[in-house]
Design an enzyme around this catalytic site. Structure first.
Site, PDB file in Angstrom:
ATOM      1  N   LYS A 190      -3.169  -0.939  -8.447  1.00  0.00           N
ATOM      2  CA  LYS A 190      -4.545  -0.898  -7.927  1.00  0.00           C
ATOM      3  C   LYS A 190      -5.548  -0.703  -9.074  1.00  0.00           C
ATOM      4  CE  LYS A 190      -5.740  -0.990  -4.151  1.00  0.00           C
ATOM      5  NZ  LYS A 190      -6.109  -2.142  -3.285  1.00  0.00           N
ATOM      6  N   ASN A 207      -6.545   7.815   4.351  1.00  0.00           N
ATOM      7  CA  ASN A 207      -7.060   7.498   5.690  1.00  0.00           C
ATOM      8  C   ASN A 207      -6.047   7.869   6.775  1.00  0.00           C
ATOM      9  OD1 ASN A 207      -9.204   4.626   5.660  1.00  0.00           O
ATOM     10  ND2 ASN A 207      -8.745   5.890   3.903  1.00  0.00           N
ATOM     11  N   THR A 239      -8.607   2.700  -4.229  1.00  0.00           N
ATOM     12  CA  THR A 239      -8.112   4.001  -3.793  1.00  0.00           C
ATOM     13  C   THR A 239      -8.401   5.092  -4.823  1.00  0.00           C
ATOM     14  OG1 THR A 239      -6.027   5.225  -3.517  1.00  0.00           O
ATOM     15  CG2 THR A 239      -5.876   3.175  -4.696  1.00  0.00           C
ATOM     16  N   ASP A 240      -8.492   6.324  -4.343  1.00  0.00           N
ATOM     17  CA  ASP A 240      -8.680   7.454  -5.276  1.00  0.00           C
ATOM     18  C   ASP A 240      -7.439   7.663  -6.151  1.00  0.00           C
ATOM     19  OD1 ASP A 240      -6.934   8.484  -3.339  1.00  0.00           O
ATOM     20  OD2 ASP A 240      -8.082  10.317  -2.990  1.00  0.00           O
ATOM     21  N   GLU A 241      -6.311   7.049  -5.749  1.00  0.00           N
ATOM     22  CA  GLU A 241      -5.071   7.288  -6.501  1.00  0.00           C
ATOM     23  C   GLU A 241      -5.128   6.715  -7.916  1.00  0.00           C
ATOM     24  OE1 GLU A 241      -1.437   6.917  -4.256  1.00  0.00           O
ATOM     25  OE2 GLU A 241      -2.509   7.230  -2.376  1.00  0.00           O
ATOM     26  N   SER A 249       0.776  -1.244   0.000  1.00  0.00           N
ATOM     27  CA  SER A 249       0.000   0.000   0.000  1.00  0.00           C
ATOM     28  C   SER A 249       0.808   1.295   0.000  1.00  0.00           C
ATOM     29  CB  SER A 249      -0.932  -0.007   1.213  1.00  0.00           C
ATOM     30  OG  SER A 249      -0.173   0.107   2.405  1.00  0.00           O
ATOM     31  N   ASN A 252       0.033  19.151   2.765  1.00  0.00           N
ATOM     32  CA  ASN A 252       0.873  18.360   3.678  1.00  0.00           C
ATOM     33  C   ASN A 252       1.469  19.212   4.793  1.00  0.00           C
ATOM     34  OD1 ASN A 252       0.353  16.104   2.133  1.00  0.00           O
ATOM     35  ND2 ASN A 252       2.239  16.275   0.938  1.00  0.00           N
ATOM     36  N   PRO A 291      10.363  14.949   7.711  1.00  0.00           N
ATOM     37  CA  PRO A 291      10.747  15.113   6.304  1.00  0.00           C
ATOM     38  C   PRO A 291       9.541  15.442   5.403  1.00  0.00           C
ATOM     39  CG  PRO A 291      10.642  12.776   6.843  1.00  0.00           C
ATOM     40  CD  PRO A 291      10.292  13.516   8.095  1.00  0.00           C
ATOM     41  N   VAL A 292       9.482  16.675   4.925  1.00  0.00           N
ATOM     42  CA  VAL A 292       8.389  17.097   4.053  1.00  0.00           C
ATOM     43  C   VAL A 292       8.892  17.080   2.611  1.00  0.00           C
ATOM     44  CG1 VAL A 292       6.876  19.029   3.461  1.00  0.00           C
ATOM     45  CG2 VAL A 292       7.340  18.489   5.866  1.00  0.00           C
ATOM     46  N   LEU A 342       2.271   9.450   5.979  1.00  0.00           N
ATOM     47  CA  LEU A 342       2.529  10.814   6.460  1.00  0.00           C
ATOM     48  C   LEU A 342       2.170  11.035   7.934  1.00  0.00           C
ATOM     49  CD1 LEU A 342       3.348  13.788   5.614  1.00  0.00           C
ATOM     50  CD2 LEU A 342       0.892  14.197   5.443  1.00  0.00           C
ATOM     51  N   TYR A 344       2.337   1.836  -7.485  1.00  0.00           N
ATOM     52  CA  TYR A 344       1.255   1.424  -6.565  1.00  0.00           C
ATOM     53  C   TYR A 344      -0.112   1.664  -7.199  1.00  0.00           C
ATOM     54  CZ  TYR A 344      -2.287   2.130  -2.924  1.00  0.00           C
ATOM     55  OH  TYR A 344      -3.452   2.098  -2.202  1.00  0.00           O
ATOM     56  N   SER A 345      -0.359   2.900  -7.648  1.00  0.00           N
ATOM     57  CA  SER A 345      -1.714   3.199  -8.146  1.00  0.00           C
ATOM     58  C   SER A 345      -2.002   2.457  -9.449  1.00  0.00           C
ATOM     59  CB  SER A 345      -1.923   4.708  -8.291  1.00  0.00           C
ATOM     60  OG  SER A 345      -0.933   5.301  -9.078  1.00  0.00           O
TER      61      SER A 345
END
Ligand code: NAD
Ligand code: TYD
Length: 336
Positions: A155, A181, A126-128, A86, A250, A206-207, A191, A151-152
């Site tokens: 999915k 989530n 997922t919305d991704e 994920s 973020n 870390p941003v 995050l 990843y996306s």
């Protein structure tokens, strides 16, 4: 009784789902199939382990023989597939396991479910899969799929395979696509838990990039309530978007966490951006609200407070992760 195969139920969303739903329903018999990767943790299910309607099985959704054995043994007629790799950053480091679990693993479940003539197959997505937005607009269920990360993409592939089983075989497939989530038991690679734990330890936060990427946040309990509504009442062959309309940059989240913990913003460290970093996600959840009567029941302010407090109170849960064998999964930094 409904015999429900829940896959990936030792992960963040799946464990919250099981712990929640066993309180709500005594007609659900949950069989939790989980491989226990670094992200799976049996401890998350302490609350449910002695429930007579709950059983844990360690195994891989990609193992077709084993999956067939489980369908046979437990007379599975319902499937909710949470199991996945994920984390976007990990998919950038190496995509193979994402393809194996998210695409091939889902395919094994679909094929087995078809053979056993299941009554309901809910794919948790997922919305991704919709890609990235500019400053305007939101993702609806008819937004074309345009995934950007390994990843996306995996999915999105699983979603398309699942829908093809509906169109081709009339299999009772449903799909939910939810936004980001947060809540209890989230592995500290994502995050919010990462920032909470680093702040608690006075470590740098870390941003990535300029910190202005936007995510649309939902409390895991609200997601799980929506999942169950779709599972019970959704129309087969359809997709339902889930989101609580709480867009945040973020950097706003990071500052909010620091403020809540009484820590200095000097802990913030801007680091090299994630390659291919999606700029903005936002979900239009009109369909599930109108057709199924769902709406989020938690405000962001109350749920983020509950979440931060949970991490403060459950140090032993995350300390084992950041100092144990899975510490390598804790935070990813791109080389500058
Ligand atoms: P997670 O990484 O916390 O948990 C995944 C679980 O799946 C783990 O328990 C892991 O052990 C298990 N698993 C992995 N590979 C497996 C395999 N081959 N066989 C059996 N089990 C396996 O993930 P999560 O955040 O709980 O996400 C659950 C689902 O929800 C995923 O499908 C994800 O794509 C989707 N989703 C997540 C979010 C989010 O914000 N976290 C948002 C929308 C959708
Ligand atoms: P993440 O929790 O990985 O979710 P996703 O990428 O699936 O949306 O990341 C949420 C946002 O936070 C995303 O824009 C990347 C950013 N981010 C950071 O800035 N620093 C970090 O250490 C992490 C893990 C994420």
């Amino acid at each position: 009784m409904k015999n429900i195969l829940v896959t990936g139920g030792a992960g963040f969303i799946g464990s919250n789902y099981i712990n929640h739903i066993l309180d709500e329903r005594d007609d659900y018999n949950i069989i939790n199939l989980d491989k226990l990767t670094y992200a799976g943790n049996i401890e998350n299910l302490k609350k449910s382990e002695s429930n007579k309607n709950y059983q844990f099985i360690k195994g891989d959704i990609g193992n077709s023989e084993f999956v067939r054995f489980i369908f046979e043994k437990y007379k599975i007629k319902h499937v909710i597939n949470f199991a996945a790799e994920s984390h976007v950053d990990r998919s950038i480091l190496g995509s193979e396991i994402f393809f194996r679990t998210n695409v091939l693993g889902t395919n094994v479940l679909l094929e087995t479910a078809r053979r056993f003539e299941v009554e309901r197959f809910l794919q948790i997505s997922t919305d991704e899969v919709y890609g990235s937005l500019g400053e305007e607009g939101k993702f609806s269920e008819i937004t074309p799929l345009s995934p950007n990360s390994p990843y996306s993409s995996s999915k999105a592939s699983a979603d398309m395979m699942a829908l093809s089983f509906y169109h081709t075989y009339g299999m009772p497939v449903l799909i939910t696509r939810c936004s980001n989530n947060y809540g209890t038991f989230q592995f500290p690679e994502k995050l919010i838990p990462l920032m909470i734990i680093n702040a608690l330890n006075d470590k740098k936060l870390p941003v990535y990039g300029d910190g202005l990427n936007v995510r649309d946040w939902i409390y895991v309990i609200d997601h799980n309530k929506a999942i169950n509504l779709v599972f019970e009442k959704g129309n087969i062959g359809e997709v339902y978007n889930i989101g609580a309309s709480r867009e945040m940059k973020n950097i706003e989240i990071v500052k909010l966490i620091l403020k809540h913990l009484g820590k200095s913003e000097e802990l913030i460290q801007y680091v090299k951006d994630r390659p291919g970093h999606d700029r903005r996600y936002a979900i239009d959840s009109t369909k599930i609200q109108t057709n199924l009567g769902w709406k989020p029941s938690f405000t962001f302010e109350e749920a983020i407070t509950k979440t931060i407090d949970w991490y403060i109170e459950n140090k032993q849960w995350w300390e084992r992760i950041i100092s144990g064998e899975y510490r390598q999964y804790y935070s990813i930094q791109y080389k500058s």
